[in-house]
Every structure is written in structure tokens, then in C-alpha cells.
Design a protein around this motif. Structure first.
Motif, PDB file in Angstrom:
ATOM      1  N   ASN A 161       0.707  -1.406   0.092  1.00 53.10           N
ATOM      2  CA  ASN A 161       0.255   0.188   0.056  1.00 53.10           C
ATOM      3  C   ASN A 161       0.690   1.254  -0.095  1.00 53.10           C
ATOM      4  N   VAL A 162       1.942   1.147   0.619  1.00 59.19           N
ATOM      5  CA  VAL A 162       2.978   2.330   0.679  1.00 59.19           C
ATOM      6  C   VAL A 162       3.452   2.664  -0.763  1.00 59.19           C
ATOM      7  N   LYS A 163       3.871   1.488  -1.556  1.00 60.19           N
ATOM      8  CA  LYS A 163       4.314   1.798  -2.931  1.00 60.19           C
ATOM      9  C   LYS A 163       3.185   2.197  -3.617  1.00 60.19           C
ATOM     10  N   ARG A 164       2.010   1.737  -3.519  1.00 63.96           N
ATOM     11  CA  ARG A 164       1.031   1.984  -4.565  1.00 63.96           C
ATOM     12  C   ARG A 164       0.482   3.307  -4.273  1.00 63.96           C
ATOM     13  N   SER A 165       0.631   3.698  -3.077  1.00 64.26           N
ATOM     14  CA  SER A 165      -0.169   5.201  -2.809  1.00 64.26           C
ATOM     15  C   SER A 165       1.042   6.243  -3.188  1.00 64.26           C
ATOM     16  N   LEU A 166       2.196   6.162  -2.995  1.00 65.88           N
ATOM     17  CA  LEU A 166       3.310   6.999  -3.545  1.00 65.88           C
ATOM     18  C   LEU A 166       3.167   6.921  -5.262  1.00 65.88           C
ATOM     19  N   ARG A 167       3.090   5.912  -5.656  1.00 68.43           N
ATOM     20  CA  ARG A 167       3.427   5.791  -7.351  1.00 68.43           C
ATOM     21  C   ARG A 167       2.031   6.179  -7.819  1.00 68.43           C
ATOM     22  N   GLN A 168       0.902   6.286  -7.187  1.00 65.47           N
ATOM     23  CA  GLN A 168      -0.530   6.666  -7.676  1.00 65.47           C
ATOM     24  C   GLN A 168      -0.437   8.505  -7.372  1.00 65.47           C
ATOM     25  N   TYR A 169       0.358   8.758  -6.668  1.00 65.04           N
ATOM     26  CA  TYR A 169       0.223  10.170  -6.065  1.00 65.04           C
ATOM     27  C   TYR A 169      -0.905  10.526  -5.210  1.00 65.04           C
ATOM     28  N   LYS A 170      -1.328   9.417  -4.560  1.00 69.81           N
ATOM     29  CA  LYS A 170      -2.136   9.545  -3.467  1.00 69.81           C
ATOM     30  C   LYS A 170      -1.661  10.418  -2.303  1.00 69.81           C
ATOM     31  N   THR A 171      -0.352  10.056  -2.190  1.00 74.08           N
ATOM     32  CA  THR A 171       0.171  10.832  -0.974  1.00 74.08           C
ATOM     33  C   THR A 171       1.387  11.458  -1.435  1.00 74.08           C
ATOM     34  N   HIS A 172       1.834  12.512  -0.680  1.00 74.06           N
ATOM     35  CA  HIS A 172       3.270  13.329  -1.087  1.00 74.06           C
ATOM     36  C   HIS A 172       4.419  12.315  -0.434  1.00 74.06           C
ATOM     37  N   PHE A 173       4.136  11.895   0.723  1.00 78.01           N
ATOM     38  CA  PHE A 173       5.188  11.107   1.488  1.00 78.01           C
ATOM     39  C   PHE A 173       4.488  10.501   2.588  1.00 78.01           C
ATOM     40  N   ILE A 174       5.159   9.303   3.061  1.00 76.24           N
ATOM     41  CA  ILE A 174       4.653   8.440   4.021  1.00 76.24           C
ATOM     42  C   ILE A 174       5.527   8.287   4.956  1.00 76.24           C
ATOM     43  N   ILE A 175       5.404   8.195   6.250  1.00 74.81           N
ATOM     44  CA  ILE A 175       6.097   7.577   7.368  1.00 74.81           C
ATOM     45  C   ILE A 175       5.739   6.310   7.740  1.00 74.81           C
ATOM     46  N   THR A 176       6.608   5.237   7.588  1.00 75.39           N
ATOM     47  CA  THR A 176       6.234   3.924   7.650  1.00 75.39           C
ATOM     48  C   THR A 176       7.293   2.822   8.313  1.00 75.39           C
ATOM     49  N   ASN A 177       6.928   1.938   8.746  1.00 73.01           N
ATOM     50  CA  ASN A 177       7.942   1.032   9.332  1.00 73.01           C
ATOM     51  C   ASN A 177       8.676  -0.149   8.250  1.00 73.01           C
TER      52      ASN A 177
END
Length: 293
Positions: free
Chosen positions: A131-147
Motif C-alpha cells: 500500500n505504501v508503494k501504491r499510494s506513492l506511485r499513484q500520487y495519493k500521498t506526497h510522502f509516507i512515514i512507515t516502518n
């Protein structure tokens, strides 16, 4: 007819002098006179009446002047709006995050609000690696804080800090009174764990596997809040990030640090490598990295 010609014309009218207008526009007076002459040829009528002593607008010139002032004002507004767009994008900042980031990210937002109070912030939970990769690549989020360590050529992953996974159990649980607890003490306990695809689950399973211990999974949940509600009923125990528990003051919940080096993870800041981000969004990224430097 172009904006430069209209600017020249309006300046001449406002100054009522070719020499003063030429000085303001930083061009020669003959060049300015030629520009006005060319404008008159393009519109097909005289717009200025010239004499040795003064300049006056013709009737047609009055109409053109009013239109030109309006057009130039609109262009100034457009230029200002475009400067704002370059600075803040569309005025929206979309942040993906794990649950445990709720402990510190409001502090960064408070600093940011002092500089960019008009920015709209949208905070969403993005948990699994896919979901992190999908969200970034689809421009749904500008950046993500993730473990999740996202090892992809098009995604930047910056380590921010490390956090422990700590044991959470009910105050009446027999293990709550023990001073020292190891993973071996948990292998027969009804365990509450996050669903498949979540990094916390992988971390917990890896820690038990490293000590060749079995885990008795009783409940699978997607949110730590659900796990806590089960623990409050003394239905099981769980391991969860210490930062998630930082502002929890429920006396029925007991937190214990487990003596296992495997129960520590890194939290990352991730974003697309080549994506353009407005300066206002870059400022937020910088504030996060400085917060942990």
C-alpha cells in the motif's frame, strides 16, 4: 496586440508623457513612440492625440485604456496565483503514516502551521508495504512515514528513528507482576497480532522464529486500537510500538520491555524520487528530518 504593447500604452496614459513613461519602462522615447504607433496600426484607429504640450486619449483610446487596465490587472493576479502555486502547489499536503507516528507528528504540524497556516493537511493511515508503494506511485500521498523498508529505485527511504515493540497486557495478568519477561514466557499466551501484510506482524514472527519459539495466535487485527480493546478485557497479550503507547494512560494496561534485540525496528520517511513537490511541501519534509536529527 500583446501585453507589452498594452503596458506601454497604459503607462503613457497614466504619466501623460512619453518621456516619463519611457523612463519608468526603461526604454528609449523613440522606441516607446514606435510601439504606440504600431499598436494604433494594429487596432486600426488613433488612440492618443499628441501635441507639443500634452497628450489626450481619443474616444476610442478611452475604451482601449479601460480594457487594457482590466487585462493587465488580471495578469498581475494570475502571476501572483502562479507564484503561490509554485510555493504551495494546490494548497494541499497529503501525508501517509503508521499508527505510532501519532505520538510526534502533531508537534511537527504545530511548527509547520506557524509558517503555512493556509495549507490543508490530509493525514491517512498507510500500513502495508504494497500500500505504501501504491499510494506513492499513484500520487495519493506526497510522502509516507512507515516502518517498511521500501527498497525501490524510484522511491527514497530515509531512516528517521528506531522504536521498540513492547509487551502490552492487562494489569491482572500473571506476567504483569514479573520484573523480567522473555519471549519464551509468551509462547503459550493467547496472542493478538496484526493481519498479514503488516510489518509489525513480520517483526513479531521473526523475533519468535529467531529464538525457535512458537506463537499461539488467537486474534488477528488491523489496528492497534482494536488490540488494546481486547487486552482491556484480558483476552490476550500483544507486542506493539512503544510510540503508539506514549500517550496512553490507562492504568489497566501494563507495558513491559522484552529482553530481545529482535523487537526493535526502524521508522522511515518515504517519497517518490523524481516527483516535483512545491517548496511548502519540501519544508514539511525538512522539518521532519530536523525533528529527529
Amino acid at each position: 496586440m500583446d501585453l507589452k504593447q498594452l503596458t506601454y500604452f497604459v503607462t503613457v496614459v497614466e504619466q501623460m508623457s512619453f518621456s516619463k513613461a519611457a523612463h519608468i519602462l526603461h526604454i528609449s522615447q523613440p522606441s516607446l513612440s514606435n510601439a504606440i504607433k504600431n499598436l494604433e496600426e494594429e487596432v486600426g484607429f488613433r488612440i492618443l492625440e499628441r501635441s507639443t504640450r500634452n497628450i489626450e486619449l481619443t474616444e476610442s483610446g478611452h475604451i482601449l485604456y479601460k480594457r487594457a487596465v482590466r487585462i493587465l490587472l488580471e495578469m498581475k493576479i494570475v502571476e501572483k496565483e502562479m507564484q503561490e502555486v509554485r510555493m504551495i502547489g494546490n494548497g494541499e499536503l497529503r501525508i501517509g503514516m503508521i499508527e505510532s507516528a501519532k505520538h510526534w507528528i502533531p508537534k511537527v504540524i504545530r511548527q509547520y502551521e506557524d509558517e503555512f497556516s493556509d495549507m490543508q493537511l490530509l493525514l491517512t493511515e498507510v500500513l502495508s508495504g504494497e500500500n505504501v508503494k501504491r499510494s506513492l506511485r499513484q500520487y495519493k500521498t506526497h510522502f509516507i512515514i512507515t516502518n517498511q523498508l521500501i527498497d525501490e529505485s524510484d522511491i527514497v527511504s530515509i531512516p528517521l528513528y528506531k522504536e521498540k515493540l513492547v509487551l502490552v497486557l492487562h494489569e491482572s495478568h500473571p506476567l504483569a507482576a514479573k520484573d523480567s519477561i522473555g519471549l519464551q514466557d509468551l509462547q503459550h499466551e493467547p496472542f493478538i497480532i496484526t493481519s498479514a501484510g503488516f510489518q509489525t506482524r513480520e517483526d513479531v514472527l521473526s523475533a519468535f522464529a529467531s529464538e525457535q519459539l512458537q506463537l499461539q495466535i488467537k486474534y488477528e487485527v488491523e489496528r492497534f486500537e482494536t488490540a488494546l480493546s481486547l487486552i482491556l478485557e484480558n483476552l490476550g497479550v500483544s507486542l506493539m510500538p512503544e510510540n503508539y503507547l506514549a500517550d496512553r494512560h490507562e492504568k489497566r494496561l501494563v507495558h513491559k520491555v522484552i529482553s530481545s534485540p529482535s523487537l526493535e525496528r526502524t521508522v522511515y520517511l518515504t517519497y517518490m524520487k523524481n516527483r516535483y513537490m512545491a517548496p511548502a511541501i519540501r519544508v514539511f519534509l525538512d522539518k521532519i528530518t530536523r525533528f529527529f536529527s
